[in-house]
Design a protein around this motif. Structure first.
Motif: not given
Ligand SMILES: [Zn+2]
Length: 473
Positions: A12, A16-17, A369-370
């Motif tokens: 992460v 982005g992932v 991400e959050r």
């Protein structure tokens, strides 16, 4: 040659992932690249296939070595940094943000030195908020710019004394205005415990008079109405101060989330923190015989509030999840159910990241991400530690957690490292850190602590300008 390569994990990053390899040299991350593109030779290669690779957690709100007054007089002291930070690294948190407490008669520099002296034996890195209190004299307000310039951009303010025996902490509106103006001008942010002191103290008196002093009545004292009114008063003041940045600590009520959302919608630099504690429990738990164990100030609220906290975390209204750690033995938490004598804070630094993963990502569909934003990145940005902390990116400190989302583990306080109790005793978590790096050093691996007291350092903060310009995250 790279010292360490973490290969094959789901990483992460700020971009982005993805499945990338992470290269570490010394204390820093030096590469985040496509799979198999880093040199095969490295001091150590870690296979992270099936695991997440995330930045070390940052807890923006902990109190170590903190005096806890008792109604009958005297006080005890909460656990020192050594104990709290040991528990933190075991749960994947590598930076703690504590408080340097300014007392009347001292300088801010002295308050910082005093707390730094306590922090010599940390297992994690740390930063400090400067806590001001009472009628802060002009010569102390004049020291704020220097504090900000030397790496302490956040100032902790209480708009209430919190408890009848806590007199002296509250900062009234005039002084708050002066502090806000100075902070705004010099690149600072206010971390505010906002409750309406008139309402809080009135309710202590009233419930005492009515004989309703049991902990289950605490939500009537530290109420949603008080949070609503106080947040809005602070936010109204902030409109008159160019560049004011406000970070509300431990948001507990839906009304608080709404006040923040409105101000952000109008473009103000307002941010909110909640606790994994508030996101997982409601005031009903106070009814239990050991219910006072779950109390932390302001207070647990109700199911609707809890759901609004989760929505706020998911939609960006709330920026961070902290603990408001105040690590004590269970007996201290249980010593009084009286509303005026309940011990606040709790033991949560070790469970914070796994509980938010479980309740947020696994059960509520929060994005990775959050999850990383609210447990690490946003705290780094709000306190000026980013991108050194809070990011898996070249140049950042190699504070890295290899997190195994396949673990199913029932939490038991005897397996944890904070104290002799945990509010999450008996909770099942979906995932746990398999490996934790602090600045490139493996401090935890497969449940075994390799780090040592004294590994940690202080990190200086400097706010990015965007934080003051509007809701930047
Ligand atoms: Zn606190």
């Amino acid at each position: 040659m790279l010292d360490l390569v973490i290969r094959g994990g789901q990483v992460v990053t700020p971009q982005g992932v993805g499945t990338w390899d992470v290269g570490v040299e010394g204390e820093r991350i030096v590469a985040v690249t496509g799979p198999g593109t880093l040199p095969a030779e490295a001091g150590r290669v870690v296979d992270a296939t099936g695991k997440l690779v995330i930045p070390g957690g940052i807890d923006p709100h902990v109190h170590t070595h903190w005096p806890i007054p008792a109604l009958g007089g005297g006080f005890t002291t909460s656990a020192p940094p050594e104990q709290v930070s040991r528990a933190a690294v075991c749960g994947g948190t590598t930076t703690l943000v504590d408080f340097a407490v300014w007392e009347p008669g001292m300088t801010i520099a002295r308050a910082i030195d005093d707390k730094e002296a306590v922090w010599r034996q940390g297992y994690t890195d740390h930063a400090l908020h400067v806590m001001l209190q009472g009628a802060v004299p002009p010569d102390v307000i004049a020291q704020i710019p220097e504090a900000i310039q030397t790496g302490f951009p956040s100032l902790k303010i209480f708009t209430t004394d919190v408890r009848p025996i806590g007199k002296g902490r509250m900062i009234r509106l005039g002084h708050l205005w002066a502090i806000m103006e100075t902070a705004a001008k010099h690149g600072g942010i206010l971390a505010i415990h906002a409750e309406d002191d008139d309402l809080v103290m009135y309710m202590y008196e009233r419930l005492e008079r009515e004989g309703r002093t049991d902990i289950r009545h605490m939500p009537l004292v530290h109420s949603a109405m008080s949070e609503d009114i106080s947040f809005r008063r602070v936010l109204r003041l902030a409109r008159y101060v160019e560049g004011a940045a406000v970070y509300f600590v431990h948001v507990s009520a839906g009304a608080g989330v709404e006040a923040i959302a409105e101000a952000r919608g109008e473009g103000h630099a307002v941010y909110g923190e909640t606790l994994h504690h508030y996101a997982t429990f409601t005031a009903e738990i106070y009814q239990r015989p050991d219910g006072v164990m779950f109390h932390t100030y302001p207070s647990l609220k109700h199911e609707e509030d809890r759901e609004r906290l989760w929505r706020g975390l998911a939609n960006g209204t709330l920026s961070t999840v902290a603990t408001d750690e105040l690590c004590t033995p269970r007996a201290i938490k249980l010593r009084s159910r009286h509303i005026a004598d309940a011990t606040g804070g709790h033991v949560g630094v070790e469970t914070r990241v796994p509980v938010i993963y479980t309740e947020g990502v696994s059960k509520r569909g929060m994005s990775l991400e959050r999850f990383v934003a609210v447990t690490s990145t946003n705290a780094a940005k709000l306190l000026g530690l980013y991108p050194r902390k809070g990011a898996i990116a070249p140049g950042s400190d190699a504070d890295v957690v290899v997190f195994d989302p396949t673990v199913r583990r029932t939490l038991r306080s005897e397996d944890l490292h904070g104290s002799d109790y945990s509010a999450w005793d008996g909770w099942e978590v979906h995932g746990w850190p398999a490996m934790v790096l602090l600045r490139g050093q493996v401090v935890v691996e497969n449940g075994k602590l390799h780090g040592r007291a004294g590994d940690g350092r202080r990190v200086a903060g400097k706010l990015g300008a965007a934080i003051q310009d509007g809701p930047a995250l």
